[in-house]
Motif scaffolding. Structure first.
Motif, PDB file in Angstrom:
ATOM      1  N   UNK A   1       0.838  -1.205   0.000  1.00  0.00           N
ATOM      2  CA  UNK A   1       0.000   0.000   0.000  1.00  0.00           C
ATOM      3  C   UNK A   1       0.875   1.257   0.000  1.00  0.00           C
ATOM      4  N   UNK A   2       1.976   1.232   0.772  1.00  0.00           N
ATOM      5  CA  UNK A   2       2.894   2.372   0.777  1.00  0.00           C
ATOM      6  C   UNK A   2       3.477   2.614  -0.611  1.00  0.00           C
ATOM      7  N   UNK A   3       3.848   1.539  -1.301  1.00  0.00           N
ATOM      8  CA  UNK A   3       4.405   1.669  -2.649  1.00  0.00           C
ATOM      9  C   UNK A   3       3.400   2.308  -3.601  1.00  0.00           C
ATOM     10  N   UNK A   4       2.133   1.889  -3.493  1.00  0.00           N
ATOM     11  CA  UNK A   4       1.088   2.468  -4.353  1.00  0.00           C
ATOM     12  C   UNK A   4       0.936   3.953  -4.056  1.00  0.00           C
ATOM     13  N   UNK A   5       0.925   4.316  -2.766  1.00  0.00           N
ATOM     14  CA  UNK A   5       0.801   5.727  -2.391  1.00  0.00           C
ATOM     15  C   UNK A   5       1.950   6.556  -2.960  1.00  0.00           C
ATOM     16  N   UNK A   6       3.181   6.085  -2.751  1.00  0.00           N
ATOM     17  CA  UNK A   6       4.340   6.837  -3.211  1.00  0.00           C
ATOM     18  C   UNK A   6       4.434   6.886  -4.735  1.00  0.00           C
ATOM     19  N   UNK A   7       3.828   5.896  -5.409  1.00  0.00           N
ATOM     20  CA  UNK A   7       3.863   5.881  -6.871  1.00  0.00           C
ATOM     21  C   UNK A   7       2.960   6.952  -7.473  1.00  0.00           C
ATOM     22  N   UNK A   8       1.850   7.278  -6.790  1.00  0.00           N
ATOM     23  CA  UNK A   8       0.866   8.190  -7.379  1.00  0.00           C
ATOM     24  C   UNK A   8       0.709   9.517  -6.636  1.00  0.00           C
ATOM     25  N   UNK A   9       1.294   9.641  -5.418  1.00  0.00           N
ATOM     26  CA  UNK A   9       1.132  10.852  -4.632  1.00  0.00           C
ATOM     27  C   UNK A   9       2.498  11.419  -4.244  1.00  0.00           C
ATOM     28  N   UNK A  10       2.505  12.673  -3.860  1.00  0.00           N
ATOM     29  CA  UNK A  10       3.744  13.287  -3.408  1.00  0.00           C
ATOM     30  C   UNK A  10       4.089  12.790  -2.003  1.00  0.00           C
ATOM     31  N   UNK A  11       5.377  12.923  -1.649  1.00  0.00           N
ATOM     32  CA  UNK A  11       5.842  12.427  -0.346  1.00  0.00           C
ATOM     33  C   UNK A  11       5.128  13.135   0.804  1.00  0.00           C
ATOM     34  N   UNK A  12       4.853  14.431   0.647  1.00  0.00           N
ATOM     35  CA  UNK A  12       4.175  15.199   1.699  1.00  0.00           C
ATOM     36  C   UNK A  12       2.751  14.690   1.921  1.00  0.00           C
ATOM     37  N   UNK A  13       2.043  14.438   0.803  1.00  0.00           N
ATOM     38  CA  UNK A  13       0.667  13.926   0.903  1.00  0.00           C
ATOM     39  C   UNK A  13       0.660  12.526   1.504  1.00  0.00           C
ATOM     40  N   UNK A  14       1.624  11.686   1.091  1.00  0.00           N
ATOM     41  CA  UNK A  14       1.700  10.313   1.617  1.00  0.00           C
ATOM     42  C   UNK A  14       1.927  10.341   3.119  1.00  0.00           C
ATOM     43  N   UNK A  15       2.827  11.205   3.577  1.00  0.00           N
ATOM     44  CA  UNK A  15       3.088  11.296   5.019  1.00  0.00           C
ATOM     45  C   UNK A  15       1.823  11.690   5.779  1.00  0.00           C
ATOM     46  N   UNK A  16       1.092  12.658   5.242  1.00  0.00           N
ATOM     47  CA  UNK A  16      -0.143  13.093   5.894  1.00  0.00           C
ATOM     48  C   UNK A  16      -1.176  11.973   5.930  1.00  0.00           C
TER      49      UNK A  16
ATOM     50  N   UNK B   1      -0.623   8.708   5.762  1.00  0.00           N
ATOM     51  CA  UNK B   1      -0.179   7.643   6.673  1.00  0.00           C
ATOM     52  C   UNK B   1      -0.353   8.051   8.129  1.00  0.00           C
ATOM     53  N   UNK B   2      -0.116   9.334   8.432  1.00  0.00           N
ATOM     54  CA  UNK B   2      -0.331   9.813   9.810  1.00  0.00           C
ATOM     55  C   UNK B   2      -1.804   9.696  10.210  1.00  0.00           C
ATOM     56  N   UNK B   3      -2.700  10.078   9.279  1.00  0.00           N
ATOM     57  CA  UNK B   3      -4.139   9.970   9.554  1.00  0.00           C
ATOM     58  C   UNK B   3      -4.549   8.516   9.711  1.00  0.00           C
ATOM     59  N   UNK B   4      -4.028   7.624   8.857  1.00  0.00           N
ATOM     60  CA  UNK B   4      -4.350   6.190   8.950  1.00  0.00           C
ATOM     61  C   UNK B   4      -3.862   5.612  10.274  1.00  0.00           C
ATOM     62  N   UNK B   5      -2.647   5.992  10.679  1.00  0.00           N
ATOM     63  CA  UNK B   5      -2.099   5.508  11.950  1.00  0.00           C
ATOM     64  C   UNK B   5      -2.938   5.990  13.131  1.00  0.00           C
ATOM     65  N   UNK B   6      -3.303   7.266  13.108  1.00  0.00           N
ATOM     66  CA  UNK B   6      -4.157   7.823  14.167  1.00  0.00           C
ATOM     67  C   UNK B   6      -5.511   7.128  14.195  1.00  0.00           C
ATOM     68  N   UNK B   7      -6.085   6.882  13.023  1.00  0.00           N
ATOM     69  CA  UNK B   7      -7.392   6.218  12.936  1.00  0.00           C
ATOM     70  C   UNK B   7      -7.324   4.805  13.498  1.00  0.00           C
ATOM     71  N   UNK B   8      -6.258   4.074  13.143  1.00  0.00           N
ATOM     72  CA  UNK B   8      -6.139   2.698  13.644  1.00  0.00           C
ATOM     73  C   UNK B   8      -6.016   2.679  15.168  1.00  0.00           C
ATOM     74  N   UNK B   9      -5.140   3.534  15.705  1.00  0.00           N
ATOM     75  CA  UNK B   9      -4.966   3.563  17.169  1.00  0.00           C
ATOM     76  C   UNK B   9      -6.277   3.927  17.863  1.00  0.00           C
TER      77      UNK B   9
END
Length: 383
Positions: free
Chosen positions: A209-224, A226-234
């Protein structure tokens, strides 16, 4: 260079026109679009259900894997076997809970409700006599209670007719029922297999999933993202854990207090309230209604005493246990827990109640981060 800019502008314009056409067609053909969306949801349903299973099972599985088989850095056969063994233990735990419900709660409820009809018919005269004695000072109420007539056979007949008509509307034939059962079993089996695959391969899936994100989105957007996904999971994981813990505490409180006060059906009502308490804030009231009804049949005074006991324990649970166990576990103040339950229940019923608390918590955390960031940028610290 001018030609390149023109081509880029033309491409953006064409995409905008295409988007406008799609939106227009979607509005004009909303009924067809809804049918198509239902079709897609029907196809994806087993996988969505499997993802939900995986999410719930991952909470005890991760706990067991960490506590019983060591940290993520440990190596060797013990670590290799940790994941499948933790998954098996989690499945055994869930199946065990289901079996307890089926083998303990359901038979006791069945026996209770089998005897309830006869008990109610016998209890109605006692209830009327008790009510007349209680309200003997008020002649109008006493006369009204004495004149009440209950034709229990008619009530039972109406209930049976309702069930027959309802069953006839829902299940028109044995074939339809069989098809429904087969579909449910197939969806459940596919969902379970998909959940097991997700749990056994979750690190690999995360990398993909990370590879797909980095392939189609900018690094800044991917970080944001992933941070939201991590917060949501916790947040969701903490909510599931907190909600289950709160339900166990509340059910135990009722069982112990009812046993000490010699109330009938202590275990049945305690387990029933524990399960209905999984519905945030309002769920326990469902167990209260059923419990009050069962106790009233046996002893009207104890039925009223049970209502008092429920109100007392509900105050303790609502003001002390729930905000600290569940509210803190999702990082959401008590007032917003109440708002989330109310809005979620209004929009999506029971499912909305369960989803909106962690969802609101994620929005609350993101908004709080934004507020603090803006205050820091403006160098405001004294508020």
């Amino acid at each position: 260079r001018s030609m390149n800019l023109n081509k880029k502008d033309m491409k953006n314009l064409m995409l905008l026109i295409l988007f406008a056409v799609v939106v227009y067609v979607g509005i004009q053909k909303a009924d067809v679009l809804l049918v198509f969306l239902r079709f897609l949801v029907g196809i994806a349903y087993p996988f969505l259900l499997g993802a939900a299973f995986a999410f719930v099972l991952n909470v005890p599985m991760s706990f067991m894997e960490k506590k019983l088989f060591g940290s993520a850095e440990s190596k060797g056969k013990r670590k290799k076997l940790g994941r499948p063994l933790s998954l098996i233990l989690s499945l055994i735990l869930v199946v065990g809970i289901v079996l307890v419900v089926i083998l303990v709660v359901v038979p006791e409820m069945g026996q209770t409700f089998m005897s309830v009809s006869a008990s109610i018919e016998a209890a109605i005269p006692r209830l009327q006599t008790w009510a007349v004695d209680t309200f003997h000072d008020n002649k109008q109420i006493a006369e009204w209670i004495q004149n009440l007539e209950f034709d229990w056979n008619s009530i039972i007949g109406a209930a049976v007719d309702f069930l027959k008509n309802g069953a006839g509307n829902v299940l028109n034939s044995t074939v339809a029922m069989a098809r429904t059962v087969v579909n449910v079993l197939m969806n459940f089996f596919i969902a379970l297999v998909f959940a097991v695959y997700i749990l056994l391969q979750k690190e690999k899936l995360t990398v993909q999933i990370r590879k797909v994100f980095y392939a189609f989105l900018t690094a800044k957007v991917v970080k944001k993202v992933l941070d939201v996904c991590s917060l949501s999971y916790r947040t969701f994981a903490n909510f599931v854990t907190g909600q289950c813990l709160e339900a166990v505490i509340l059910g135990t409180m009722f069982f112990v207090s009812m046993t000490l006060l010699r109330f009938p059906y202590a275990m049945l009502i305690g387990i029933l309230i524990a399960f209905t308490a999984l519905i945030p804030i309002f769920g326990a009231f469902i167990g209260c209604v059923v419990g009050t009804f069962l106790i009233l049949v046996v002893d009207p005074m104890k039925g009223l005493a049970f209502i008092v006991l429920f109100l007392v324990l509900q105050q303790v649970e609502g003001n002390l246990i729930y905000p600290h166990v569940v509210g803190n576990s999702v990082g959401l103040p008590s007032i917003w827990v109440l708002v989330a339950v109310t809005v979620g229940g209004s929009l999506m019923g029971v499912v909305g109640m369960l989803i909106f608390i962690p969802l609101t918590s994620v929005v609350y955390a993101l908004f709080r981060q934004t507020v603090y960031k803006k205050l820091k940028e403006r160098n405001i610290h004294d508020i």
